[in-house]
Enzyme design. Structure first.
Site, PDB file in Angstrom:
ATOM      1  N   MET A 188       0.851  -1.193   0.000  1.00  0.00           N
ATOM      2  CA  MET A 188       0.000   0.000   0.000  1.00  0.00           C
ATOM      3  C   MET A 188       0.890   1.248   0.000  1.00  0.00           C
ATOM      4  O   MET A 188       0.455   2.340   0.363  1.00  0.00           O
ATOM      5  CB  MET A 188      -0.946  -0.014   1.203  1.00  0.00           C
ATOM      6  CG  MET A 188      -1.913  -1.215   1.148  1.00  0.00           C
ATOM      7  SD  MET A 188      -3.459  -0.989   2.010  1.00  0.00           S
ATOM      8  CE  MET A 188      -2.901  -0.783   3.685  1.00  0.00           C
ATOM      9  N   GLY A 189       2.149   1.077  -0.420  1.00  0.00           N
ATOM     10  CA  GLY A 189       3.044   2.215  -0.548  1.00  0.00           C
ATOM     11  C   GLY A 189       3.625   2.701   0.764  1.00  0.00           C
ATOM     12  O   GLY A 189       3.608   1.977   1.765  1.00  0.00           O
TER      13      GLY A 189
ATOM     14  N   HIS B  33       9.126   1.109   3.059  1.00  0.00           N
ATOM     15  CA  HIS B  33      10.212   1.151   4.034  1.00  0.00           C
ATOM     16  C   HIS B  33      11.093  -0.080   3.833  1.00  0.00           C
ATOM     17  O   HIS B  33      10.845  -0.885   2.917  1.00  0.00           O
ATOM     18  CB  HIS B  33       9.648   1.230   5.465  1.00  0.00           C
ATOM     19  CG  HIS B  33       8.598   0.187   5.747  1.00  0.00           C
ATOM     20  ND1 HIS B  33       8.878  -1.165   5.783  1.00  0.00           N
ATOM     21  CD2 HIS B  33       7.269   0.293   5.995  1.00  0.00           C
ATOM     22  CE1 HIS B  33       7.769  -1.836   6.056  1.00  0.00           C
ATOM     23  NE2 HIS B  33       6.768  -0.973   6.177  1.00  0.00           N
TER      24      HIS B  33
ATOM     25  N   HIS C  51       9.395  -3.465   3.201  1.00  0.00           N
ATOM     26  CA  HIS C  51       8.943  -3.699   1.821  1.00  0.00           C
ATOM     27  C   HIS C  51      10.144  -4.014   0.924  1.00  0.00           C
ATOM     28  O   HIS C  51      10.082  -4.891   0.067  1.00  0.00           O
ATOM     29  CB  HIS C  51       8.276  -2.439   1.259  1.00  0.00           C
ATOM     30  CG  HIS C  51       6.998  -2.058   1.936  1.00  0.00           C
ATOM     31  ND1 HIS C  51       6.845  -0.889   2.625  1.00  0.00           N
ATOM     32  CD2 HIS C  51       5.799  -2.697   2.002  1.00  0.00           C
ATOM     33  CE1 HIS C  51       5.610  -0.801   3.097  1.00  0.00           C
ATOM     34  NE2 HIS C  51       4.951  -1.890   2.741  1.00  0.00           N
TER      35      HIS C  51
ATOM     36  N   LYS D 298       5.156 -10.144   9.548  1.00  0.00           N
ATOM     37  CA  LYS D 298       4.457  -9.323  10.554  1.00  0.00           C
ATOM     38  C   LYS D 298       2.940  -9.479  10.422  1.00  0.00           C
ATOM     39  O   LYS D 298       2.227  -9.533  11.406  1.00  0.00           O
ATOM     40  CB  LYS D 298       4.842  -7.845  10.423  1.00  0.00           C
ATOM     41  CG  LYS D 298       4.063  -6.937  11.373  1.00  0.00           C
ATOM     42  CD  LYS D 298       4.545  -5.512  11.323  1.00  0.00           C
ATOM     43  CE  LYS D 298       4.082  -4.790  10.093  1.00  0.00           C
ATOM     44  NZ  LYS D 298       2.601  -4.590  10.043  1.00  0.00           N
ATOM     45  N   ASP D 299       2.476  -9.547   9.173  1.00  0.00           N
ATOM     46  CA  ASP D 299       1.050  -9.729   8.912  1.00  0.00           C
ATOM     47  C   ASP D 299       0.773 -11.216   8.698  1.00  0.00           C
ATOM     48  O   ASP D 299       0.313 -11.635   7.625  1.00  0.00           O
ATOM     49  CB  ASP D 299       0.645  -8.909   7.685  1.00  0.00           C
ATOM     50  CG  ASP D 299       0.915  -7.425   7.897  1.00  0.00           C
ATOM     51  OD1 ASP D 299       0.271  -6.833   8.767  1.00  0.00           O
ATOM     52  OD2 ASP D 299       1.809  -6.880   7.230  1.00  0.00           O
TER      53      ASP D 299
HETATM   54  O1  PAF Z   1      -0.137  -5.697   3.528  1.00  0.00           O
HETATM   55  C1  PAF Z   1      -0.575  -4.791   2.785  1.00  0.00           C
HETATM   56  O2  PAF Z   1       0.112  -3.788   2.523  1.00  0.00           O
HETATM   57  C2  PAF Z   1      -1.952  -4.916   2.173  1.00  0.00           C
HETATM   58  O3  PAF Z   1      -2.823  -5.551   3.048  1.00  0.00           O
HETATM   59  C3  PAF Z   1      -1.948  -5.628   0.796  1.00  0.00           C
HETATM   60  C4  PAF Z   1      -1.481  -7.051   0.895  1.00  0.00           C
HETATM   61  C5  PAF Z   1      -1.048  -4.843  -0.169  1.00  0.00           C
HETATM   62  C6  PAF Z   1      -3.360  -5.638   0.226  1.00  0.00           C
HETATM   63  O4  PAF Z   1      -3.873  -4.368   0.089  1.00  0.00           O
END
Ligand code: PAF
Length: 305
Positions: free
Chosen positions: A48-49, A52, A55, A167-168
């Site tokens: 989602m931009g 950091h 990512h 983390k997620d």
């Molecule tokens: O983890 C995220 O940034 C968001 O949940 C994702 C996987 C890009 C979906 O919008």
């Protein structure tokens, strides 16, 4: 695979070439179909931009393992409930594109909301597993929003692999289930959490915190460390370990404790008795910002100071 254009050459590449910026799914499909048609493996990093180092570690993993890498940047309204931080979620596309250029990413998919969800859009993808637990319970509809947008991103990018952060962990489990159940032919790769020197998991939402909030947020990783410390000392009761994690968060001034769970990584259900495979999940509200963290009991975060 050791050809100049192959993944081996891609490892750590920094070509400072701007990624091709694509805003419509048809154009992305054409581009990646050309790549896959010539036998190249496409890796997708959905984001989602507000990129950091966490990512960028996913991007680096994708570049090591794939021939071409697409990063998507889209703040997905469908995964935010009313009253959540959709409007205040940090957005900085120009800086993100500069980072992706520096890293030599091949393409960036950044569609508008109206492109992803045009007038009349009426489809929701629901992964019907663990839907009453932890993040699902705290954020009703959240994972359906994630599953819907990830389905659309997979359809547009046609990746062989897709990269998500540990983390997620619950999100990664939902997406893995989705890819498997719908035979999407996408291998879901889950990469380790990147942390700041004090152990705080990197998150775009950390940018919304004041300096004091940022310090307070470190109670999340300390909670994981405390549960792991007790486990290492011989405590195996799931209830006792989650209470220990909860206590760390609860005693941090100004922090709202949301949950602490000691769970089976296969189904995210609380365990009676923990073992080396058991995962700890924690969540809290800091200055109104919802933050989560997780680690295996057997490999807690390591703060370097
Ligand atoms: O983890 C995220 O940034 C968001 O949940 C994702 C996987 C890009 C979906 O919008």
């Amino acid at each position: 695979m050791a050809e100049p254009d192959g993944p081996a050459a891609g490892a750590g590449r920094r070509l400072a070439t701007a990624p091709r910026v694509i805003t419509v799914p048809k154009e992305l499909r054409q581009l990646t179909a050309g790549w896959t048609g010539s036998g190249q493996l496409v890796g997708l990093v959905p984001t989602m931009g507000s990129l950091h180092a966490g990512h960028m570690s996913l991007v680096a993993a994708a570049q090591r393992e794939c021939d071409k890498v697409v990063v998507s940047i889209f703040v997905n309204p469908l995964q935010f409930a009313k009253g959540e931080d959709y409007l205040s979620y940090p957005r900085r596309l120009d800086a993100d594109l500069a980072l992706l250029a520096e890293q030599g990413v091949d393409a960036c998919y950044c569609p508008q909301v109206e492109t992803v969800y045009p007038e009349g859009f009426a489809t929701r993808v629901l992964v019907d597993a663990g839907s009453e637990l932890w993040e699902s319970a705290m954020r009703p509809g959240h994972f359906s929003g994630v599953a819907t947008v990830v389905s659309k991103l997979f359809a547009a990018a046609g990746p062989g692999r897709a990269y998500f952060g540990e983390k997620d962990a619950q999100q990664a489990a939902v997406v893995s289930r989705l890819a498997k159940d719908l035979d999407l032919g996408v291998e879901v790769s889950v990469c380790p959490t990147v942390r700041d020197p004090d152990g705080l998991a990197l998150s775009s939402r950390n940018q919304l915190l004041s300096a004091a909030g940022y310090r307070a947020a470190r109670c999340l990783s300390r909670a994981l460390i405390e549960a792991a410390r007790r486990f290492a000392a011989g405590v195996v009761s799931g209830a006792e370990l989650s209470a220990a994690a909860a206590q760390v968060i609860d005693s941090e001034p100004g922090v709202r404790f949301d949950y602490a769970g000691v769970v089976d990584p296969a189904d995210f259900r609380p365990v009676i008795e923990a073992n080396g495979e058991t995962r700890v999940l924690v969540a809290a509200g800091v200055e109104g910002v919802h933050l989560i963290d997780t680690s295996l009991l057997a490999s807690p975060p390591r703060a370097s100071r």
